[in-house]
Design an enzyme around this catalytic site. Structure first.
Site, mmCIF file in Angstrom:
data_model
loop_
_atom_site.group_PDB
_atom_site.id
_atom_site.type_symbol
_atom_site.label_atom_id
_atom_site.label_comp_id
_atom_site.label_asym_id
_atom_site.label_seq_id
_atom_site.Cartn_x
_atom_site.Cartn_y
_atom_site.Cartn_z
ATOM 1 N N TYR A 11 -15.774 4.705 -3.932
ATOM 2 C CA TYR A 11 -16.619 3.850 -3.092
ATOM 3 C C TYR A 11 -17.316 4.634 -1.983
ATOM 4 O O TYR A 11 -18.259 4.140 -1.372
ATOM 5 C CB TYR A 11 -15.792 2.715 -2.464
ATOM 6 N N LYS B 57 -4.998 7.714 -13.511
ATOM 7 C CA LYS B 57 -5.562 7.867 -14.861
ATOM 8 C C LYS B 57 -5.587 9.363 -15.163
ATOM 9 O O LYS B 57 -6.630 9.964 -15.443
ATOM 10 C CB LYS B 57 -6.968 7.234 -14.867
ATOM 11 N N ASP C 261 -4.220 1.591 -17.000
ATOM 12 C CA ASP C 261 -4.364 0.573 -18.046
ATOM 13 C C ASP C 261 -3.003 -0.051 -18.379
ATOM 14 O O ASP C 261 -2.879 -1.272 -18.528
ATOM 15 C CB ASP C 261 -5.055 1.128 -19.302
ATOM 16 N N ASP D 159 -8.346 -1.939 -5.926
ATOM 17 C CA ASP D 159 -9.223 -3.102 -5.781
ATOM 18 C C ASP D 159 -8.991 -4.062 -6.950
ATOM 19 O O ASP D 159 -8.827 -5.274 -6.783
ATOM 20 C CB ASP D 159 -10.678 -2.596 -5.767
ATOM 21 N N ASP E 173 -6.323 -7.755 -7.139
ATOM 22 C CA ASP E 173 -6.789 -9.095 -7.498
ATOM 23 C C ASP E 173 -5.984 -9.649 -8.667
ATOM 24 O O ASP E 173 -5.707 -10.848 -8.736
ATOM 25 C CB ASP E 173 -8.283 -9.082 -7.856
#
Ligand code: NAD
Length: 368
Positions: A141, A191, A223, A247, A251
């Site tokens: 970001y 990852k 994942d 992020d 959620d």
């Protein structure tokens, strides 16, 4: 203890839920013998209306002086088409950057009264109690170069994922310190089978783990973590991850708890000389223009944010646990707002705040 708190109620239901959060904080302060000094500032749409700026200088100064900041929510529909620098949400980025809050903590826990509100089977979600620690100021970001260039078949977009060793070290230490006060388990998510960035992340996290021999560390690929969160959420205690993965995963974790109105969040920075950790505390939800001004909003996300503030910024674990227990008691009583679909007439925002204070009772100072 003296608690030096900045209030930023913001817009829409932010004002209503912050009022109840302050009511609860005042109650805790009296019950446990603490002194709270409040300042109040403008942020978001209200700040644009009054000063032309979503994050006025005066708010910046107040934030730098306070030990902790309690925010409501920002956002007003009339700014939906405004340019980015004139949008209320710009105020959020401003305050996070000013405070240097580099770790976002999202507690995710199941409440027995809300098990039916979760999309997962009751037996899967019952007993879930984790904190997702998301690195907040680095990664994709913020990395440069970034942007869109070219046109037609030559048009391309670039974002860059950058982490430095100190950025990984400080958020890792925070996750391990939190784990020490809980079930002593950190799951680091990356990852590393594909990204060099994640390879550094995994190596540094493993090195820092050696400073905390009493805490267990395991690693999951992102994942797989997304899958395990819904297959076996109880396996997690502290989940540590970088900005983008956090992020998304936070959620996903949020859904486990039932309603968005329930969810607190804490963003933590450095430690002040007073011993308090700089912190920005806010419910996860937005300003909910559809129900603003109607005394219908669920204040429990904001009240849970007060519990997080007591624990993380001030180390007042007993007080935080008392607020969490009061929330559980009120949820079990069914005296809850419409979003939680109570059997009888829904409670109003301020009735829920009053019920939490009643459930908190007299506390330590009076009973001692
Ligand atoms: P929202 O979270 O405000 O609302 C989504 C839905 O959830 C709405 O139907 C709302 O009524 C309901 N809801 C939210 N909080 C609730 C609560 N406490 N009690 C009961 N119901 C609740 O998200 P949105 O509608 O996408 O955004 C509205 C505005 O809020 C936008 O301007 C957006 O940019 C802003 N926003 C701000 C923040 C923040 O301040 N941190 C976060 C998200 C969205």
């Amino acid at each position: 203890m003296k608690l030096n708190i900045l209030l930023l109620p913001g817009d829409g239901i932010g004002v209503e839920v912050t009022r109840e959060a302050v009511k609860v904080l005042n109650h805790v302060a009296v019950a446990y013998g603490h002194e709270v000094a409040y300042s109040e500032g403008l942020l978001g749409g209200i700040a644009i209306h009054k000063t032309g700026n979503p994050f006025p200088d005066e708010t910046r100064e107040l934030a730098l002086k306070a030990d902790a900041t309690l925010m409501g929510a920002v956002g007003l529909p009339e700014f939906d088409n405004a340019p980015p620098e004139k949008r209320p949400e710009r105020g959020l980025l401003g305050i996070r950057k000013t405070l240097g809050v580099y770790a976002n903590l999202r507690p995710v826990r199941s409440y027995s009264a809300l098990l039916d509100s979760s999309p997962l089977k009751n037996e899967l979600v019952d007993g879930t109690d984790m904190i997702i620690v998301r690195e907040l100021t680095g990664g994709l970001y913020y990395g440069t170069p970034r942007g869109i260039s070219g046109s037609g078949a030559e048009e391309k977009a670039v974002n860059t994922m950058v982490y430095t060793r100190p950025e990984i070290e400080r958020v890792t230490r925070m996750a391990f310190q939190l784990a020490r006060k809980r079930r002593k388990k950190v799951t680091s998510v990356d990852k590393s089978n594909v990204l060099e960035n994640s390879q550094l992340w995994r190596r540094v996290v493993t090195e820092i783990a050696a400073e905390f021999p009493d805490v267990t560390l395991d690693h999951l690929l992102v994942d797989n973590c997304a899958m395990q969160l819904v297959l076996n959420p109880k396996r997690f205690d502290v989940v540590l991850t970088e900005n983008l993965f956090g992020d998304i995963l936070s959620d996903e974790g949020a859904v486990l708890a039932g309603s968005i109105g329930m969810l607190p969040s804490a963003s933590i920075g450095e430690q002040r000389p007073s011993g308090a950790w700089v912190g920005l505390y806010e419910p996860v939800h937005g300003s909910a223009p559809d129900i603003a001004g109607q005394n219908k909003a669920n204040p429990l996300g904001a009240i849970g944010s007060v519990a997080a503030m007591l624990e993380y910024s001030f180390g007042l674990v007993e007080e935080a646990q008392a607020v969490n227990r009061a929330m559980e008691e009120v949820l079990n009583s069914g005296r809850v707002t419409a979003d939680l679909k109570p059997a009888g007439t829904p409670a109003t925002t301020n009735q829920v705040g009053d019920a939490i204070c009643a459930a908190l009772g007299a506390g330590r100072a009076v009973t001692a």
